[in-house]
Write a protein that holds these residues in place. Structure first.
Motif, PDB file in Angstrom:
ATOM      1  N   TYR A 132      12.303  -3.996   5.881  1.00 52.41           N
ATOM      2  CA  TYR A 132      12.544  -5.144   5.014  1.00 52.41           C
ATOM      3  C   TYR A 132      12.362  -6.445   5.784  1.00 52.41           C
ATOM      4  N   TYR A 133      12.747  -6.441   7.050  1.00 50.60           N
ATOM      5  CA  TYR A 133      12.580  -7.659   7.856  1.00 50.60           C
ATOM      6  C   TYR A 133      11.104  -7.989   8.021  1.00 50.60           C
ATOM      7  N   ILE A 134      10.310  -6.984   8.391  1.00 56.07           N
ATOM      8  CA  ILE A 134       8.891  -7.227   8.672  1.00 56.07           C
ATOM      9  C   ILE A 134       8.092  -7.425   7.392  1.00 56.07           C
ATOM     10  N   LEU A 135       8.290  -6.545   6.417  1.00 58.52           N
ATOM     11  CA  LEU A 135       7.415  -6.525   5.245  1.00 58.52           C
ATOM     12  C   LEU A 135       7.901  -7.404   4.101  1.00 58.52           C
ATOM     13  N   LYS A 136       9.140  -7.747   4.096  1.00 60.97           N
ATOM     14  CA  LYS A 136       9.653  -8.619   3.036  1.00 60.97           C
ATOM     15  C   LYS A 136       9.866 -10.039   3.550  1.00 60.97           C
ATOM     16  N   TRP A 137      10.787 -10.179   4.489  1.00 57.41           N
ATOM     17  CA  TRP A 137      11.154 -11.523   4.940  1.00 57.41           C
ATOM     18  C   TRP A 137      10.080 -12.133   5.827  1.00 57.41           C
ATOM     19  N   LYS A 138       9.571 -11.358   6.809  1.00 55.83           N
ATOM     20  CA  LYS A 138       8.632 -11.922   7.779  1.00 55.83           C
ATOM     21  C   LYS A 138       7.302 -12.293   7.122  1.00 55.83           C
ATOM     22  N   LEU A 139       6.789 -11.395   6.284  1.00 59.96           N
ATOM     23  CA  LEU A 139       5.491 -11.686   5.656  1.00 59.96           C
ATOM     24  C   LEU A 139       5.592 -12.835   4.662  1.00 59.96           C
ATOM     25  N   GLU A 140       6.751 -12.991   4.045  1.00 55.32           N
ATOM     26  CA  GLU A 140       6.925 -14.090   3.093  1.00 55.32           C
ATOM     27  C   GLU A 140       6.930 -15.441   3.792  1.00 55.32           C
ATOM     28  N   GLN A 141       7.178 -15.440   5.112  1.00 57.29           N
ATOM     29  CA  GLN A 141       7.122 -16.691   5.858  1.00 57.29           C
ATOM     30  C   GLN A 141       5.678 -17.137   6.085  1.00 57.29           C
ATOM     31  N   GLU A 142       4.745 -16.182   6.022  1.00 61.89           N
ATOM     32  CA  GLU A 142       3.338 -16.517   6.206  1.00 61.89           C
ATOM     33  C   GLU A 142       2.814 -17.187   4.938  1.00 61.89           C
ATOM     34  N   LYS A 143       2.090 -18.266   5.095  1.00 61.38           N
ATOM     35  CA  LYS A 143       1.562 -18.993   3.945  1.00 61.38           C
ATOM     36  C   LYS A 143       0.189 -18.438   3.557  1.00 61.38           C
ATOM     37  N   LEU A 144       0.116 -17.126   3.410  1.00 60.36           N
ATOM     38  CA  LEU A 144      -1.124 -16.468   3.023  1.00 60.36           C
ATOM     39  C   LEU A 144      -0.869 -15.559   1.835  1.00 60.36           C
ATOM     40  N   GLU A 145      -1.938 -15.007   1.297  1.00 59.05           N
ATOM     41  CA  GLU A 145      -1.799 -14.101   0.168  1.00 59.05           C
ATOM     42  C   GLU A 145      -1.050 -12.854   0.614  1.00 59.05           C
ATOM     43  N   MET A 146       0.046 -12.542  -0.073  1.00 62.12           N
ATOM     44  CA  MET A 146       0.954 -11.483   0.345  1.00 62.12           C
ATOM     45  C   MET A 146       0.259 -10.116   0.403  1.00 62.12           C
ATOM     46  N   GLN A 147      -0.460  -9.746  -0.648  1.00 64.85           N
ATOM     47  CA  GLN A 147      -1.070  -8.434  -0.723  1.00 64.85           C
ATOM     48  C   GLN A 147      -2.121  -8.248   0.363  1.00 64.85           C
ATOM     49  N   LYS A 148      -2.952  -9.256   0.575  1.00 64.22           N
ATOM     50  CA  LYS A 148      -4.002  -9.167   1.582  1.00 64.22           C
ATOM     51  C   LYS A 148      -3.406  -9.040   2.978  1.00 64.22           C
ATOM     52  N   LEU A 149      -2.345  -9.771   3.226  1.00 66.04           N
ATOM     53  CA  LEU A 149      -1.695  -9.717   4.534  1.00 66.04           C
ATOM     54  C   LEU A 149      -1.041  -8.360   4.751  1.00 66.04           C
ATOM     55  N   ALA A 150      -0.448  -7.805   3.700  1.00 66.02           N
ATOM     56  CA  ALA A 150       0.226  -6.512   3.816  1.00 66.02           C
ATOM     57  C   ALA A 150      -0.773  -5.394   4.105  1.00 66.02           C
ATOM     58  N   GLU A 151      -1.969  -5.488   3.540  1.00 66.05           N
ATOM     59  CA  GLU A 151      -2.984  -4.465   3.766  1.00 66.05           C
ATOM     60  C   GLU A 151      -3.457  -4.453   5.210  1.00 66.05           C
ATOM     61  N   ASN A 152      -3.349  -5.566   5.891  1.00 68.14           N
ATOM     62  CA  ASN A 152      -3.787  -5.667   7.283  1.00 68.14           C
ATOM     63  C   ASN A 152      -2.620  -5.748   8.255  1.00 68.14           C
ATOM     64  N   SER A 153      -1.444  -5.361   7.793  1.00 71.12           N
ATOM     65  CA  SER A 153      -0.252  -5.329   8.645  1.00 71.12           C
ATOM     66  C   SER A 153       0.191  -3.882   8.794  1.00 71.12           C
ATOM     67  N   TYR A 154       0.577  -3.509  10.008  1.00 67.75           N
ATOM     68  CA  TYR A 154       0.957  -2.134  10.282  1.00 67.75           C
ATOM     69  C   TYR A 154       2.297  -2.080  11.012  1.00 67.75           C
ATOM     70  N   ILE A 155       3.015  -1.012  10.752  1.00 72.38           N
ATOM     71  CA  ILE A 155       4.266  -0.740  11.462  1.00 72.38           C
ATOM     72  C   ILE A 155       4.051   0.495  12.331  1.00 72.38           C
ATOM     73  N   LEU A 156       4.251   0.332  13.621  1.00 68.83           N
ATOM     74  CA  LEU A 156       4.159   1.458  14.551  1.00 68.83           C
ATOM     75  C   LEU A 156       5.568   2.003  14.775  1.00 68.83           C
ATOM     76  N   ALA A 157       5.829   3.180  14.259  1.00 67.99           N
ATOM     77  CA  ALA A 157       7.147   3.809  14.379  1.00 67.99           C
ATOM     78  C   ALA A 157       7.180   4.672  15.633  1.00 67.99           C
ATOM     79  N   LEU A 158       8.184   4.456  16.474  1.00 71.17           N
ATOM     80  CA  LEU A 158       8.304   5.168  17.748  1.00 71.17           C
ATOM     81  C   LEU A 158       9.733   5.620  17.974  1.00 71.17           C
TER      82      LEU A 158
END
Length: 486
Positions: free
Chosen positions: A100-126
């Protein structure tokens, strides 16, 4: 990781997210220094064993606290500290927190199109003990960039550690990736992208029926099994139901510490076995909806259904194999007596799984595993003797050669991992324990919802005797005669 990618890493109590370039490969050498509880000492960040970065920004958050460092190359490292009084316990809720921090709050801070940014954003789970090279992450990124339908990708996991239990897992992991993961990738989708090293697409996680469903609170017994005992598998189940693909990338290697003791291994698999079956059953029952997606065919559902049924039949099959081994190895024992001799210890173990403590169950399983290992050696000798007498006229010999041939051929196709075959003998003698006793132990302990491994002991263990006892328990020993026999 990349300029357009978000990375998240679990580090025990904290969870780390970063936006940094993989070209700076030294990022894998970052380590967080210790700090005392009253925060008088500044947390130190050691970069490449030579540069200490002390300047950081501390912020209080609804979930606890957040520490931010500026790294060389204008990269940012963010460590999230979870307050267990504010965020629910268990690994799944930690994942929900940083997703939620990365995909909801953090991406909403970016002044870009949300869907396009989400498609090019990845979470590496370790996992916190995973080791890997930056090229392994780049391989996963390249795999996901081939299609926007790929919601998650996983690589080849190599267990590391020492001892017979790790040797067993080396072969187990090898054939699992050589055969099962590869088959799922080619014929349909991978059913589980392991949480210890996987890459998830932001747009896939943001799907309302994925992330919001992933926050479901466990209330019913089956919820605890499916949601909390194998959270990574459930997340992949949600992705598959929404039409996303989960793929396997064999060239992406990572290394994780595997359980070295018999007890820890059984406790880990006690979670994995029911969770795996619950999630596969969930997909099978929803096959009409799942097969509407072009990624999963009806034949793939049939394949998984056959595997599910075979898993249920495996304990009985192993029981009959042991019975046959006793009859072949000891000709003087009549079949009915061999059946009784094999039935008594199994029934006793079933009763113990219902009424005895977990420690007693594991102790009995350890002893019974050793006895069954001897029986499997007798089976192997019997097969060799049968092959020498009847040559290729024996169906048992033909079947054994076929199964061994599959493993040898797979090893030849994976020359870097060829020596995993050496542990195949240990895998063979452990079949009764891992395919029969393990299944019974898992079913008999469905009510246990603890994590089982990597849990801290809250009790004071200052005395030397108690510390030694705990050490032996972690290794799976419950009886020893000095250093000679355990």
């Amino acid at each position: 990781m990349d300029a357009k990618q978000n990375t998240s890493k679990s580090i025990e109590e904290g969870h780390t997210s970063s936006r940094s370039s993989l070209n700076a490969s030294k990022i894998s050498n970052l380590s967080l220094g210790s700090s005392n509880s009253n925060n008088k000492e500044i947390p130190k960040l050691v970069y490449n064993d030579s540069l200490e970065i002390k300047d950081y920004k501390k912020e209080h958050t609804p979930y606890g606290a957040r520490l931010t460092w500026k790294l060389p190359g204008e990269n940012t490292l963010v460590v999230h500290l979870k307050n267990k009084r504010k965020i629910r316990h268990k690994k799944r809720w930690s994942q929900v927190m940083y997703m939620y921090y990365i995909l909801k709050w953090k991406l909403e801070q970016e002044k870009l199109e949300m869907q396009k940014l989400a498609e090019n954003s990845y979470i590496l789970a370790l996992d916190g003990d995973v080791d890997f090279e930056p090229e392994a992450v780049l391989s996963l990124v390249r795999r996901m960039n081939k299609s926007n339908l790929v919601g998650a990708a996983c690589g080849r996991i190599h267990p590391i550690g020492s001892g017979p239990m790790v040797w067993y897992q080396k072969f187990e992991y090898a054939i699992s990736h050589w055969l099962q993961k590869s088959t799922e990738h080619v014929t349909g989708c991978v059913l589980c992208s392991p949480g210890c090293f996987s890459l998830f697409r932001g747009a896939a996680i943001l799907n309302p029926n994925v992330l919001e469903t992933y926050t479901t609170v466990s209330k019913e017994p089956n919820d605890y099994i499916q949601y909390d005992q194998g959270e990574d598998r459930w997340l992949c189940t949600l992705l598959l139901k929404q039409g996303w693909k989960v793929e396997y990338c064999a060239e992406s290697d990572s290394y994780t510490y595997a359980p070295e003791g018999f007890y820890d291994f059984y406790k880990q698999r006690r979670r994995w076995t029911p969770s795996t079956m619950a999630n596969i059953l969930d997909l099978l029952l929803d096959y009409k909806n799942v097969t509407k997606n072009e990624n999963i065919s009806s034949l793939y559902i049939i394949y998984q259904a056959l595997l599910f049924v075979s898993t249920l039949l495996t304990p009985g099959t192993i029981f009959m194999i042991i019975l046959g081994a006793i009859i072949v190895g000891f000709e003087s024992i009549p079949p009915y007596l061999a059946l009784i001799l094999n039935l008594i210890p199994v029934v006793l173990f079933l009763i113990m799984c219902l009424y005895a403590s977990s420690e007693r169950q594991l102790q009995y399983a350890a002893v019974l595993s050793c006895i069954y290992a001897v029986v499997m050696v007798i089976v192997l000798i019997g097969v060799i003797q049968d092959a020498a007498d009847k040559r290729l006229c024996s169906t048992t010999t033909i079947f054994f050669i076929f199964v061994a041939g599959v493993f040898v051929t797979s090893a030849i196709l994976h020359p870097k991992e060829f020596f995993c075959l050496l542990h195949g003998v240990l895998y063979f003698v452990a079949i009764p324990s891992m395919s029969m006793l393990m299944f019974l132990y898992s079913i008999g302990n469905l009510h246990v919802v603890s994590w089982g491994t990597r849990e801290t002991n809250k009790e004071n263990t200052s005395t030397k005797a108690k510390a030694e006892s705990m050490k032996n328990e972690e290794k799976g020993y419950f009886c020893k005669f000095g250093s000679f026999m355990r």
